[in-house]
Design a protein around this motif. Structure first.
Motif, PDB file in Angstrom:
ATOM      1  N   SER A   1      -2.403  14.560  -0.250  1.00 14.68           N
ATOM      2  CA  SER A   1      -3.352  13.799   0.563  1.00 14.68           C
ATOM      3  C   SER A   1      -4.247  14.756   1.343  1.00 14.68           C
ATOM      4  CB  SER A   1      -2.592  12.906   1.546  1.00 14.68           C
ATOM      5  OG  SER A   1      -3.492  12.273   2.424  1.00 14.68           O
ATOM      6  N   PRO A   2      -5.551  14.448   1.436  1.00 15.31           N
ATOM      7  CA  PRO A   2      -6.434  15.312   2.224  1.00 15.31           C
ATOM      8  C   PRO A   2      -6.144  15.222   3.726  1.00 15.31           C
ATOM      9  CG  PRO A   2      -7.631  13.404   1.405  1.00 15.31           C
ATOM     10  CD  PRO A   2      -6.259  13.357   0.808  1.00 15.31           C
ATOM     11  N   ARG A   3      -5.520  14.149   4.151  1.00 14.99           N
ATOM     12  CA  ARG A   3      -5.137  13.977   5.559  1.00 14.99           C
ATOM     13  C   ARG A   3      -3.634  14.143   5.687  1.00 14.99           C
ATOM     14  NH1 ARG A   3      -8.158   8.638   5.500  1.00 14.99           N
ATOM     15  NH2 ARG A   3     -10.318   9.293   5.588  1.00 14.99           N
ATOM     16  N   SER A   4      -3.211  14.421   6.892  1.00 14.11           N
ATOM     17  CA  SER A   4      -1.774  14.549   7.129  1.00 14.11           C
ATOM     18  C   SER A   4      -1.139  13.170   7.067  1.00 14.11           C
ATOM     19  CB  SER A   4      -1.532  15.187   8.503  1.00 14.11           C
ATOM     20  OG  SER A   4      -0.152  15.323   8.710  1.00 14.11           O
ATOM     21  N   ARG A   5      -0.242  12.985   6.111  1.00 12.53           N
ATOM     22  CA  ARG A   5       0.502  11.737   6.020  1.00 12.53           C
ATOM     23  C   ARG A   5       1.862  12.006   5.403  1.00 12.53           C
ATOM     24  NH1 ARG A   5      -2.112   7.889   1.312  1.00 12.53           N
ATOM     25  NH2 ARG A   5      -1.046   8.923  -0.396  1.00 12.53           N
ATOM     26  N   TYR A   6       2.765  11.070   5.651  1.00 10.47           N
ATOM     27  CA  TYR A   6       4.137  11.217   5.210  1.00 10.47           C
ATOM     28  C   TYR A   6       4.556  10.009   4.382  1.00 10.47           C
ATOM     29  CZ  TYR A   6       4.402  15.071   8.440  1.00 10.47           C
ATOM     30  OH  TYR A   6       4.169  16.269   9.070  1.00 10.47           O
TER      31      TYR A   6
ATOM     32  N   THR B   1       1.474   8.378   9.469  1.00 11.23           N
ATOM     33  CA  THR B   1       0.688   9.577   9.791  1.00 11.23           C
ATOM     34  C   THR B   1       1.543  10.633  10.466  1.00 11.23           C
ATOM     35  OG1 THR B   1      -0.025   8.581  11.863  1.00 11.23           O
ATOM     36  CG2 THR B   1      -1.507   8.352   9.969  1.00 11.23           C
ATOM     37  N   TYR B   2       2.795  10.314  10.674  1.00 11.03           N
ATOM     38  CA  TYR B   2       3.745  11.267  11.258  1.00 11.03           C
ATOM     39  C   TYR B   2       5.110  10.986  10.629  1.00 11.03           C
ATOM     40  CZ  TYR B   2       4.752   7.154  14.052  1.00 11.03           C
ATOM     41  OH  TYR B   2       5.059   5.879  14.445  1.00 11.03           O
TER      42      TYR B   2
ATOM     43  N   HIS C   1       6.349  15.192   3.679  1.00  6.30           N
ATOM     44  CA  HIS C   1       4.913  15.400   3.809  1.00  6.30           C
ATOM     45  C   HIS C   1       4.256  15.218   2.449  1.00  6.30           C
ATOM     46  CE1 HIS C   1       1.097  17.570   4.461  1.00  6.30           C
ATOM     47  NE2 HIS C   1       1.207  17.008   5.659  1.00  6.30           N
ATOM     48  N   ASP C   2       3.165  14.476   2.415  1.00  5.27           N
ATOM     49  CA  ASP C   2       2.402  14.245   1.186  1.00  5.27           C
ATOM     50  C   ASP C   2       1.366  15.359   1.063  1.00  5.27           C
ATOM     51  OD1 ASP C   2       0.895  13.382  -0.936  1.00  5.27           O
ATOM     52  OD2 ASP C   2       0.464  11.403  -0.115  1.00  5.27           O
ATOM     53  N   ASN C   3       1.660  16.367   0.284  1.00  2.88           N
ATOM     54  CA  ASN C   3       0.773  17.526   0.151  1.00  2.88           C
ATOM     55  C   ASN C   3      -0.493  17.226  -0.639  1.00  2.88           C
ATOM     56  OD1 ASN C   3       2.471  19.305   1.588  1.00  2.88           O
ATOM     57  ND2 ASN C   3       3.749  19.546  -0.220  1.00  2.88           N
TER      58      ASN C   3
END
Length: 132
Positions: A51-56, A79-80, A47-49
């Motif tokens: 990033s303002p959006r959930s992305r991996y 995105t998952y 998980h990319d902490n």
């Protein structure tokens, strides 16, 4: 804001959407047409902490379909989280591996067409408004 101006503004925004989505579609089509097809076998996703959006951020190994080229430590963003061992379609363009998604390309083409149709419709409606 007058109705004519609102229609024109909305048509402009739809045209901008069409340009952006169309650009992404063209990029994908160029990757398909000029690249060597293959897959990325996922090694891990985290998980990319930041990033303002959930992305991996994912990594894996790319191999061409014929197995003649293999590249380790290929990175891509999703995105998952993909499961380790999953196979993601990709192309090799020069030294760059590009993750590709036929479904995303088709969706982008549909968004582009719908945005252009919407913009054209709004411009026609604006023209048919009575002169003020």
């Amino acid at each position: 804001m007058t109705r004519a101006r609102a229609l024109l503004t909305t048509a402009g925004l739809l045209a901008l959407l069409a340009v952006c989505a169309g650009g992404a579609v063209v990029t994908d089509v160029v990757h398909y047409a000029t690249g060597r097809r293959g897959t990325i076998t996922v090694r891990a996703c985290s998980h990319d902490n930041e990033s303002p959006r959930s992305r991996y951020q994912c990594t894996g190994t790319f191999a061409t379909a014929d197995g003649t080229v293999v590249k380790d430590s290929v990175g891509f963003v999703k995105t998952y989280a993909e499961d380790p061992g999953a196979r993601v379609p990709a192309t090799l363009n020069g030294d760059t591996v590009n993750e590709v998604s036929p479904a995303a390309t088709v969706t982008g083409a549909l968004v582009t067409a719908a945005a252009l149709a919407g913009a054209a419709t709004l411009l026609v409606l604006r023209r048919r408004l009575p002169k003020a």
